[in-house]
Write a protein that holds these residues in place. Structure first.
Motif, PDB file in Angstrom:
ATOM      1  N   SER A 194      43.543  55.764  33.755  1.00  0.00           N
ATOM      2  CA  SER A 194      44.935  55.816  34.847  1.00  0.00           C
ATOM      3  C   SER A 194      45.449  57.011  34.533  1.00  0.00           C
ATOM      4  CB  SER A 194      45.578  54.649  34.813  1.00  0.00           C
ATOM      5  OG  SER A 194      46.706  54.942  35.129  1.00  0.00           O
ATOM      6  N   ASN A 272      49.030  49.810  36.241  1.00  0.00           N
ATOM      7  CA  ASN A 272      47.836  50.118  36.558  1.00  0.00           C
ATOM      8  C   ASN A 272      46.945  49.620  35.856  1.00  0.00           C
ATOM      9  OD1 ASN A 272      48.780  51.893  38.766  1.00  0.00           O
ATOM     10  ND2 ASN A 272      48.077  53.639  38.056  1.00  0.00           N
ATOM     11  N   ILE A 276      44.306  46.793  37.351  1.00  0.00           N
ATOM     12  CA  ILE A 276      42.948  47.156  37.315  1.00  0.00           C
ATOM     13  C   ILE A 276      41.912  46.144  36.417  1.00  0.00           C
ATOM     14  CG2 ILE A 276      41.110  48.798  36.740  1.00  0.00           C
ATOM     15  CD1 ILE A 276      43.001  51.047  37.333  1.00  0.00           C
TER      16      ILE A 276
END
Ligand SMILES: Nc1ncnc2c1ncn2[C@@H]1O[C@H](COP(=O)(O)OP(=O)(O)OP(=O)(O)O)[C@@H](O)[C@H]1O
Length: 675
Positions: A194, A272, A276
């Motif tokens: 990320s 993130n 994810i």
């Protein structure tokens, strides 16, 4: 201090009551208090507790400030694209020059039309103004040239920016891919991914847009200030009196804003990573009914983003509001004082008009410069992290060393000890050999260190003590890439990539281009995978989905087996490789291995849980708590009273003789020993 009162009132109305009270009671300046309050807010406990940060003691990937070395390195990356930068800058000089001279000419044009103004025909701008008065289309032409130069500048600098970021991205990705396994143990992959993605976007934005706008702002800013001085010294003095206030405001809010930006980058990477990870493991989330938990965790972190963003927005709003206030105050003063200067005959209407235009240009440039400063700081921060990743040198060099692709005698573990970073020893003083052309089965309870032995043999890690040798040569001196290519590996949980079956199988080949369809089918056949692959509508071109989610566990394992066999390896490591297969497929693969062994002298290390696997092996090594507690042939191990093999067989009530007679039939392969 008085001049700050309106500013103080405006700002106070936007602050929480506690802060407002603090400001009213403060003996120190409101500026200091506000800064302290905002800074404290972004550093608050909640934030520090909730961000799952990279473990700073162990992490190789740290947040740090930019150094001169970073700048030099960025320059080196930008160097190949200097042609574009030079062209872009040249166009920028042309366009800025044209747009800087226009206000002066316009001012003089006003004076040309004003019959009361005394004109000095000697002055060059007056003569140009006269020319444009006679040829108005020429002025349109000049503006068009300026616009074209601006367009060309944007194009060239954008191309330079995209190329620079592309090079940086490639270099960083290559470096990440080459890192030691320890690096991936220490850092969270999702977070690195990320950050890598987010940081390159930030650097890209800084290099292409911000840098372009910033350089232009500096050029135009310096130019307009020069023109202001040239037009009227008295008016310039009045304008410049506001400069210290502007700088003070910028220093105060700009710093807070910058701190918020840093914090936001950290939190956003963490948010993130969480998202994810959950999305990539949706099946597990469903099975655990952890949907709400995942949403709550995401929202909790999202709130943190909101908290910091609010502080950032407050700082940004205050900055812009303050700039607006000082800007309009300064502009009004210019108009008042300018009118007075016209009345006293010190300047003309045209000069006041030019001066006002230059003042607007200078103010806009100043505002752009502040934005540019923030963006460049952001970009430098992001680039320093990327450069750190780029320059992170793996201890293990992948491409140097002796090329060894086969074993002539044996692979030997000699008094090997090993520990993962930050952990106690996983393996302690183990010694055993894996002879050429034989199957060595490693058995032992869960967590005893079996897979770690396989990782060391693949040279994913180096031992802390002792050594591993291949025909007497220390594995550390052997070319790691060539060595790994010589080994066919099927892991405990075979990992497939999100591409076609063909691409997945070819991933195991040293030269994928040289592999023919026949070889591909041969490998699939050996792995007992050809039938089901050909049964798919698109055959080898079938996409396997993310992590092979469109295939069954057994199909994934057979493709992984075909991938391991595609290079016709001389050595194989099977980590419970057939655990997801049904008894028949398992049997067929074992028979394949048997024939490969007989015909190709394969050297095999197998991490075994099944009696059948152990029985097939030439020697069995029993590992417990990182130490070797027994080794010998399967029969010898079974004979040892109270050996783990014998104990387990007895616990299950399997008669020894019956079991021994059944192990080499398909049905027997379903029998597994779980420790
Ligand atoms: N990457 C890692 N970082 C830190 N510790 C690890 C790592 N991989 C494994 N370990 C630890 O090392 C020990 C041995 O693990 P290993 O995977 O070698 O065991 P194993 O015998 O193969 O177990 P199993 O049969 O359950 O697969 C365990 O305590 C495990 O927690």
């Amino acid at each position: 201090m008085h001049c700050l009162c309106p500013l103080r009132n405006t700002l106070c109305s936007q602050l929480p009551t506690s802060t407002y009270r603090m400001l009213l009671q403060a003996k120190t300046t409101p500026v200091t208090v506000l800064r302290r309050d905002l800074t404290a807010k972004i550093k608050n406990q909640k934030l520090n507790q909730n961000i799952r940060r990279v473990d700073r003691r162990n992490a190789a990937y740290l947040l740090r400030h930019t150094t001169w070395k970073d700048l030099v390195e960025l320059y080196e990356i930008a160097k190949p694209f200097r042609k574009w930068i030079f062209l872009g800058t040249s166009f920028m000089v042309v366009s800025s020059g044209i747009f800087l001279i226009i206000p002066r000419i316009l001012g003089k044009l006003i004076d040309q039309f004003d019959n009361n103004t005394k004109r000095s025909e000697e002055e060059i701008t007056m003569r140009i103004a006269k020319f444009f008065k006679d040829q108005p289309m020429a002025l349109v032409g000049l503006l068009a040239v300026g616009a074209l130069a601006t367009a060309a500048k944007v194009y060239c600098l954008q191309i330079a920016g995209v190329n620079i970021v592309g090079s940086l991205r490639k270099a960083v990705y290559s470096s990440i891919i080459r890192q030691d396994m320890t690096f991936f143990d220490k850092n969270m992959v999702g977070e690195i991914g990320s950050r890598h993605a987010a940081d390159t976007v930030i650097v890209g934005y800084s290099v292409s847009s911000s840098l372009r706008a910033g350089v232009r702002a500096v050029l135009v800013g310096v130019g307009s200030v020069g023109m202001m001085l040239m037009t009227s010294l008295e008016l310039s003095t009045v304008s410049f009196l506001t400069a210290p206030i502007v700088i003070g405001i910028f220093k105060m809010f700009g710093r807070v804003q910058q701190q918020c930006t840093w914090q936001l980058q950290e939190v956003a990477a963490d948010v993130n990573q969480t998202a994810i990870e959950r999305m990539a493991n949706m099946k597990t989330v469903r099975m655990l009914s952890a949907e709400q938990q995942s949403i709550d965790e995401y929202c909790k972190k999202g709130e943190l983003v909101l908290d910091i963003s609010k502080t950032e927005a407050l700082a940004k709003g205050s900055l812009i509001g303050s700039f607006q206030f000082t800007g309009y105050s300064a502009f009004s003063s210019i108009l008042f004082y300018g009118s007075h200067l016209i009345n006293t005959g010190h300047i003309t209407y045209g000069e006041l008009s030019s001066f006002c235009l230059y003042a607007v240009l200078a103010a806009a440039s100043l505002s752009n410069i502040s934005g540019f400063y923030n963006e460049v700081m952001k970009g430098l921060g992001a680039s320093s992290r990327l450069l750190e990743l780029k320059n992170s040198q793996p201890v293990m060099n992948l491409t140097t060393g002796i090329r060894k692709t086969d074993v002539q005698e044996a692979i030997r573990f000699e008094n090997v000890s090993f520990a993962y970073a930050g952990r106690k020893k996983t393996l302690e003083d183990i010694s055993f050999s894996i002879p050429r052309g034989k199957i060595t089965a490693v058995i032992g309870p869960s967590g005893s260190g079996k897979s770690s032995i396989a990782s060391l043999m693949l040279r994913l890690y180096d031992p802390a003590d002792g050594r591993i040798t291949v025909d007497g040569v220390d594995l550390r001196e052997i070319n790691a890439t060539a060595w790994r290519h010589a080994i066919g590996t099927v892991g405990q949980e075979p990992v497939l990539f999100t591409c076609s079956i063909r691409e997945n199988i070819l991933m195991g080949a040293e030269n994928p281009e040289s592999i023919s369809q026949f070889q591909l089918e041969e490998a699939a056949q050996l792995a007992n995978a050809l039938d089901f692959i050909q049964g798919f509508e698109n055959g080898f071109e079938t996409m396997v989905g993310e992590h092979g989610c469109k295939l069954s566990g057994g199909q994934k394992q057979r493709i992984a087996m075909a991938r391991a066999l595609i290079s016709k390896p001389k050595i194989m490591i099977l980590d419970e490789a057939t655990s997801a297969l049904d008894a028949t497929s398992d049997y067929l693969i074992r028979m394949t291995l048997d024939s490969l062994l007989k015909n190709h002298n394969l050297t095999v290390l197998v991490i075994a849980h099944r009696l059948a696997t152990m029985q097939q092996a030439d020697q069995v090594v029993f590992v417990n708590r990182g130490r070797i507690e027994g080794q010998g042939t399967f029969d010898e191990m079974m004979k040892v009273q109270n050996s783990i093999v014998e104990q387990e067989a007895r616990r299950r009530g399997i008669p020894m003789n019956e079991q021994m007679s059944r192990v080499n039939t398909p049905t027997a392969y379903g029998t597994s020993l779980k420790f």
